[in-house]
Scaffold this motif. Sequence first.
Motif, short mmCIF file in Angstrom:
data_model
loop_
_atom_site.label_atom_id
_atom_site.label_comp_id
_atom_site.label_asym_id
_atom_site.label_seq_id
_atom_site.Cartn_x
_atom_site.Cartn_y
_atom_site.Cartn_z
N UNK A 84 0.83 -1.20 0.00
CA UNK A 84 0.00 0.00 0.00
C UNK A 84 0.87 1.26 0.00
N UNK A 85 1.94 1.24 0.77
CA UNK A 85 2.86 2.39 0.80
C UNK A 85 3.49 2.61 -0.58
N UNK A 86 3.84 1.51 -1.26
CA UNK A 86 4.42 1.64 -2.60
C UNK A 86 3.42 2.24 -3.57
N UNK A 87 2.16 1.93 -3.39
CA UNK A 87 1.13 2.48 -4.28
C UNK A 87 0.82 3.94 -3.92
N UNK A 88 0.79 4.24 -2.64
CA UNK A 88 0.48 5.60 -2.19
C UNK A 88 1.62 6.57 -2.46
N UNK A 89 2.84 6.07 -2.35
CA UNK A 89 4.03 6.90 -2.57
C UNK A 89 4.83 6.27 -3.71
N UNK A 90 4.55 6.64 -4.94
CA UNK A 90 5.18 5.98 -6.10
C UNK A 90 6.64 6.38 -6.29
N UNK A 91 7.48 5.92 -5.38
CA UNK A 91 8.90 6.29 -5.43
C UNK A 91 9.56 5.86 -6.74
N UNK A 92 9.18 4.71 -7.26
CA UNK A 92 9.77 4.22 -8.51
C UNK A 92 9.44 5.12 -9.68
N UNK A 93 8.17 5.51 -9.79
CA UNK A 93 7.77 6.42 -10.88
C UNK A 93 8.44 7.78 -10.72
N UNK A 94 8.50 8.24 -9.49
CA UNK A 94 9.12 9.54 -9.25
C UNK A 94 10.62 9.51 -9.57
N UNK A 95 11.28 8.44 -9.21
CA UNK A 95 12.71 8.37 -9.51
C UNK A 95 12.93 8.36 -11.03
N UNK A 96 12.07 7.65 -11.77
CA UNK A 96 12.17 7.65 -13.23
C UNK A 96 11.92 9.05 -13.79
N UNK A 97 10.94 9.73 -13.23
CA UNK A 97 10.60 11.09 -13.66
C UNK A 97 11.80 12.03 -13.46
N UNK A 98 12.39 11.98 -12.26
CA UNK A 98 13.53 12.87 -11.98
C UNK A 98 14.76 12.46 -12.79
N UNK A 99 14.94 11.17 -13.03
CA UNK A 99 16.07 10.73 -13.85
C UNK A 99 15.95 11.26 -15.27
N UNK A 100 14.74 11.28 -15.79
CA UNK A 100 14.51 11.85 -17.12
C UNK A 100 14.84 13.34 -17.14
N UNK A 101 14.42 14.06 -16.10
CA UNK A 101 14.74 15.49 -16.02
C UNK A 101 16.25 15.72 -15.91
N UNK A 102 16.96 14.86 -15.18
CA UNK A 102 18.42 14.97 -15.07
C UNK A 102 19.05 14.82 -16.45
N UNK A 103 18.60 13.83 -17.20
CA UNK A 103 19.14 13.62 -18.54
C UNK A 103 18.85 14.79 -19.47
N UNK A 104 17.64 15.34 -19.38
CA UNK A 104 17.30 16.48 -20.22
C UNK A 104 18.11 17.72 -19.82
N UNK A 105 18.34 17.90 -18.52
CA UNK A 105 19.17 19.03 -18.06
C UNK A 105 20.61 18.84 -18.53
N UNK A 106 21.12 17.62 -18.49
CA UNK A 106 22.47 17.35 -19.00
C UNK A 106 22.57 17.71 -20.48
N UNK A 107 21.57 17.30 -21.24
CA UNK A 107 21.56 17.63 -22.68
C UNK A 107 21.50 19.13 -22.89
N UNK A 108 20.71 19.81 -22.08
CA UNK A 108 20.60 21.27 -22.20
C UNK A 108 21.92 21.95 -21.88
N UNK A 109 22.62 21.47 -20.87
CA UNK A 109 23.94 22.01 -20.53
C UNK A 109 24.90 21.82 -21.70
N UNK A 110 24.93 20.62 -22.26
CA UNK A 110 25.83 20.35 -23.38
C UNK A 110 25.51 21.23 -24.58
N UNK A 111 24.25 21.31 -24.92
CA UNK A 111 23.87 22.12 -26.09
C UNK A 111 24.15 23.60 -25.86
N UNK A 112 24.01 24.06 -24.62
CA UNK A 112 24.28 25.47 -24.31
C UNK A 112 25.78 25.75 -24.35
N UNK A 113 26.57 24.84 -23.78
CA UNK A 113 28.03 25.02 -23.79
C UNK A 113 28.58 25.00 -25.21
#
Length: 161
Positions: free
Chosen positions: A84-113
């Motif tokens: 129930x805690x895993x369903x109420x607090x979707x840590x796995x989905x959130x970690x995937x979400x933030x990992x995607x944002x990290x990758x997009x920020x990395x790409x943005x840094x590279x393209x800006x540099x």
Amino acid sequence: MNPNAEDIHVMPAPSTPGAGANGLLQEIAAFRADCERRYNFNNRWDIVLSVVGILLSIAVVAAGFVKRPEVSAVLGAIVGAVVTAQKAFPFGQRSSFYRLLVGQADNLITRTKQNLLTTKEAVDLLSTLRMDFAQQLPRGSGSRSEDSPAAPQGPKDAPAA
């Protein structure tokens, strides 16, 4: 006291990363660092809950083998709470979400540099990532199913930076 035209100094807009670009790069890096901290937090909790759930499930089976139904019932209830805690607090989905944002920020840094983006384009992309960060965080599911169209799946509007 009219200054002559020669006395007026106008600085041209930098065509290479200068002070403004460095400030932008620092903002992108700060955004990336925040996403990475949140990724690490959510990933750790996802792992902890998964491992605890597995270990408790094994303990339920072991309690059944040694003919301890009361222990098995208590452990089964704890497994239910972990699920129930895993369903109420979707840590796995959130970690995937933030990992995607990290990758997009990395790409943005590279393209800006590499000057592949204008400052305005980079600011617009960073703004889009920040909006995704603020609005599309996966939420725990109550009565809503995982396949519900209202359930956010991650940054959809963010360009492939």
